[in-house]
Scaffold this motif. Structure first.
Motif, PDB file in Angstrom:
ATOM      1  N   GLN A   1       0.835  -1.206   0.000  1.00 11.55           N
ATOM      2  CA  GLN A   1       0.000   0.000   0.000  1.00 11.55           C
ATOM      3  C   GLN A   1       0.869   1.256   0.000  1.00 11.55           C
ATOM      4  O   GLN A   1       0.567   2.229  -0.687  1.00 11.55           O
ATOM      5  CB  GLN A   1      -0.937  -0.001   1.223  1.00 11.55           C
ATOM      6  CG  GLN A   1      -2.066  -0.978   1.119  1.00 11.55           C
ATOM      7  CD  GLN A   1      -2.963  -0.676  -0.067  1.00 11.55           C
ATOM      8  OE1 GLN A   1      -3.332   0.470  -0.325  1.00 11.55           O
ATOM      9  NE2 GLN A   1      -3.307  -1.707  -0.819  1.00 11.55           N
TER      10      GLN A   1
ATOM     11  N   ILE B   1      -3.157  -1.171 -11.404  1.00 19.44           N
ATOM     12  CA  ILE B   1      -3.710  -0.731 -10.118  1.00 19.44           C
ATOM     13  C   ILE B   1      -4.942  -1.547  -9.729  1.00 19.44           C
ATOM     14  O   ILE B   1      -5.349  -1.527  -8.583  1.00 19.44           O
ATOM     15  CB  ILE B   1      -4.042   0.784 -10.090  1.00 19.44           C
ATOM     16  CG1 ILE B   1      -5.062   1.159 -11.154  1.00 19.44           C
ATOM     17  CG2 ILE B   1      -2.790   1.620 -10.194  1.00 19.44           C
ATOM     18  CD1 ILE B   1      -5.540   2.601 -11.059  1.00 19.44           C
ATOM     19  N   HIS B   2      -5.485  -2.301 -10.688  1.00 24.01           N
ATOM     20  CA  HIS B   2      -6.650  -3.136 -10.390  1.00 24.01           C
ATOM     21  C   HIS B   2      -6.281  -4.593 -10.132  1.00 24.01           C
ATOM     22  O   HIS B   2      -7.146  -5.395  -9.805  1.00 24.01           O
ATOM     23  CB  HIS B   2      -7.673  -3.040 -11.529  1.00 24.01           C
ATOM     24  CG  HIS B   2      -8.179  -1.641 -11.730  1.00 24.01           C
ATOM     25  ND1 HIS B   2      -8.948  -0.980 -10.808  1.00 24.01           N
ATOM     26  CD2 HIS B   2      -7.986  -0.767 -12.745  1.00 24.01           C
ATOM     27  CE1 HIS B   2      -9.225   0.232 -11.238  1.00 24.01           C
ATOM     28  NE2 HIS B   2      -8.651   0.390 -12.421  1.00 24.01           N
ATOM     29  N   VAL B   3      -5.009  -4.937 -10.302  1.00 22.26           N
ATOM     30  CA  VAL B   3      -4.562  -6.308 -10.054  1.00 22.26           C
ATOM     31  C   VAL B   3      -4.290  -6.446  -8.562  1.00 22.26           C
ATOM     32  O   VAL B   3      -3.596  -5.615  -7.976  1.00 22.26           O
ATOM     33  CB  VAL B   3      -3.282  -6.631 -10.867  1.00 22.26           C
ATOM     34  CG1 VAL B   3      -2.758  -8.011 -10.541  1.00 22.26           C
ATOM     35  CG2 VAL B   3      -3.562  -6.498 -12.358  1.00 22.26           C
ATOM     36  N   PRO B   4      -4.819  -7.495  -7.939  1.00 25.20           N
ATOM     37  CA  PRO B   4      -4.568  -7.681  -6.501  1.00 25.20           C
ATOM     38  C   PRO B   4      -3.065  -7.805  -6.213  1.00 25.20           C
ATOM     39  O   PRO B   4      -2.327  -8.427  -6.989  1.00 25.20           O
ATOM     40  CB  PRO B   4      -5.285  -8.997  -6.178  1.00 25.20           C
ATOM     41  CG  PRO B   4      -6.303  -9.161  -7.261  1.00 25.20           C
ATOM     42  CD  PRO B   4      -5.702  -8.521  -8.488  1.00 25.20           C
TER      43      PRO B   4
ATOM     44  N   SER C   1       2.245   1.726  -3.436  1.00 28.33           N
ATOM     45  CA  SER C   1       1.162   2.147  -4.334  1.00 28.33           C
ATOM     46  C   SER C   1       0.823   3.619  -4.138  1.00 28.33           C
ATOM     47  O   SER C   1       0.615   4.353  -5.111  1.00 28.33           O
ATOM     48  CB  SER C   1      -0.091   1.300  -4.096  1.00 28.33           C
ATOM     49  OG  SER C   1       0.152  -0.038  -4.415  1.00 28.33           O
TER      50      SER C   1
ATOM     51  N   GLN D   1       1.249   6.480  -6.906  1.00 30.36           N
ATOM     52  CA  GLN D   1       0.110   7.305  -7.314  1.00 30.36           C
ATOM     53  C   GLN D   1       0.430   8.785  -7.145  1.00 30.36           C
ATOM     54  O   GLN D   1       0.159   9.596  -8.030  1.00 30.36           O
ATOM     55  CB  GLN D   1      -1.136   6.933  -6.506  1.00 30.36           C
ATOM     56  CG  GLN D   1      -2.365   7.756  -6.848  1.00 30.36           C
ATOM     57  CD  GLN D   1      -2.840   7.576  -8.279  1.00 30.36           C
ATOM     58  OE1 GLN D   1      -2.704   6.499  -8.845  1.00 30.36           O
ATOM     59  NE2 GLN D   1      -3.382   8.616  -8.865  1.00 30.36           N
TER      60      GLN D   1
ATOM     61  N   TYR E   1      -0.258   1.043 -16.377  1.00 36.95           N
ATOM     62  CA  TYR E   1      -0.438   1.488 -14.992  1.00 36.95           C
ATOM     63  C   TYR E   1      -1.903   1.346 -14.587  1.00 36.95           C
ATOM     64  O   TYR E   1      -2.212   0.830 -13.512  1.00 36.95           O
ATOM     65  CB  TYR E   1       0.029   2.942 -14.830  1.00 36.95           C
ATOM     66  CG  TYR E   1      -0.243   3.485 -13.446  1.00 36.95           C
ATOM     67  CD1 TYR E   1       0.641   3.230 -12.400  1.00 36.95           C
ATOM     68  CD2 TYR E   1      -1.387   4.226 -13.178  1.00 36.95           C
ATOM     69  CE1 TYR E   1       0.390   3.706 -11.123  1.00 36.95           C
ATOM     70  CE2 TYR E   1      -1.646   4.701 -11.903  1.00 36.95           C
ATOM     71  CZ  TYR E   1      -0.756   4.439 -10.881  1.00 36.95           C
ATOM     72  OH  TYR E   1      -1.021   4.902  -9.617  1.00 36.95           O
ATOM     73  N   ASN E   2      -2.822   1.806 -15.444  1.00 35.11           N
ATOM     74  CA  ASN E   2      -4.248   1.729 -15.120  1.00 35.11           C
ATOM     75  C   ASN E   2      -4.737   0.287 -14.984  1.00 35.11           C
ATOM     76  O   ASN E   2      -5.647   0.012 -14.210  1.00 35.11           O
ATOM     77  CB  ASN E   2      -5.075   2.489 -16.160  1.00 35.11           C
ATOM     78  CG  ASN E   2      -4.890   3.983 -16.035  1.00 35.11           C
ATOM     79  OD1 ASN E   2      -4.614   4.510 -14.957  1.00 35.11           O
ATOM     80  ND2 ASN E   2      -4.995   4.689 -17.141  1.00 35.11           N
ATOM     81  N   GLN E   3      -4.119  -0.639 -15.724  1.00 38.55           N
ATOM     82  CA  GLN E   3      -4.462  -2.056 -15.568  1.00 38.55           C
ATOM     83  C   GLN E   3      -3.899  -2.604 -14.257  1.00 38.55           C
ATOM     84  O   GLN E   3      -4.575  -3.328 -13.530  1.00 38.55           O
ATOM     85  CB  GLN E   3      -3.902  -2.880 -16.722  1.00 38.55           C
ATOM     86  CG  GLN E   3      -4.582  -2.646 -18.039  1.00 38.55           C
ATOM     87  CD  GLN E   3      -3.860  -3.372 -19.165  1.00 38.55           C
ATOM     88  OE1 GLN E   3      -2.993  -4.207 -18.937  1.00 38.55           O
ATOM     89  NE2 GLN E   3      -4.216  -3.043 -20.398  1.00 38.55           N
TER      90      GLN E   3
END
Length: 193
Positions: free
Chosen positions: A99, A158-161, A102, A106, A154-156
């Protein structure tokens, strides 16, 4: 702040060493040393701390601590938490490394990458101007394609666990070998066609 300014009798030696080293690293990351040291202290604290406690433990001016905490709050690396029976603000650090990474990514994207993306996209709006040479047009297209690819990735991601990303990272050189293998198969298929 030098190593001697931390009151070592108030911090265990390992915590003091980490706080000092994290502060040094902060300078390399473009972060104020005090900000990095406060984050390090909160990372290793087993309870929420007040700004006064932070100032005392690190030997910092209270105003420096307040300004540093504001920056950490802006980065979402520290949160204000209530403590029953105490009206003062208490702070805890984000301790999940994924986190934390991340949130830093971001924040850096918003401050450093997004303005560059906007500049390249604005330049692309005027790309048909006949005064722009073919070489410049080619460079702008290359930058635009690169930025769109990286931003899409990057946009893909951020949704991957996080667990899946960590598995991918741990695969390391195996992924590179797989990509080389796939690349050779693609080259062979093109030769056969």
């Amino acid at each position: 702040m030098t190593e001697k300014t931390i009151e070592s009798h108030k911090l265990p030696a390992a915590v003091e060493a980490f706080v000092l080293r994290w502060g040094d690293l902060g300078g390399q990351w473009g972060v104020n040393r005090s900000v990095a040291q406060i984050q390090a202290l909160l990372l290793l604290s087993d309870r929420p701390l007040t700004a006064e406690e932070i100032a005392e433990k690190l030997g910092m001016a209270r105003s420096n601590v307040s300004n540093s905490i504001k920056e950490l709050l802006n980065w979402k690396l520290v949160t204000r938490v209530p403590v029953l029976g105490d009206r003062r603000d208490h702070y805890v650090a984000e301790t999940d490394m994924w986190q934390m990474a991340s949130k830093v990514a971001q924040g850096r994207k918003e401050r450093e990458i997004d303005p560059m993306v906007a500049a390249i996209r604005a330049a692309m709006e005027g790309i048909d101007d006949p005064r722009i040479s073919p070489l410049v047009r080619q460079r702008l297209h290359g930058m635009h394609d690169f930025i769109n690819t990286v931003e899409g990735w990057y946009n893909q991601m951020i949704h991957v666990p996080p667990q899946q990303i960590m598995r991918l990272i741990r695969l390391g050189s195996k992924v590179v070998s797989l990509l080389k293998f796939v690349g050779r198969k693609d080259a062979s298929a093109k030769e056969d066609a």
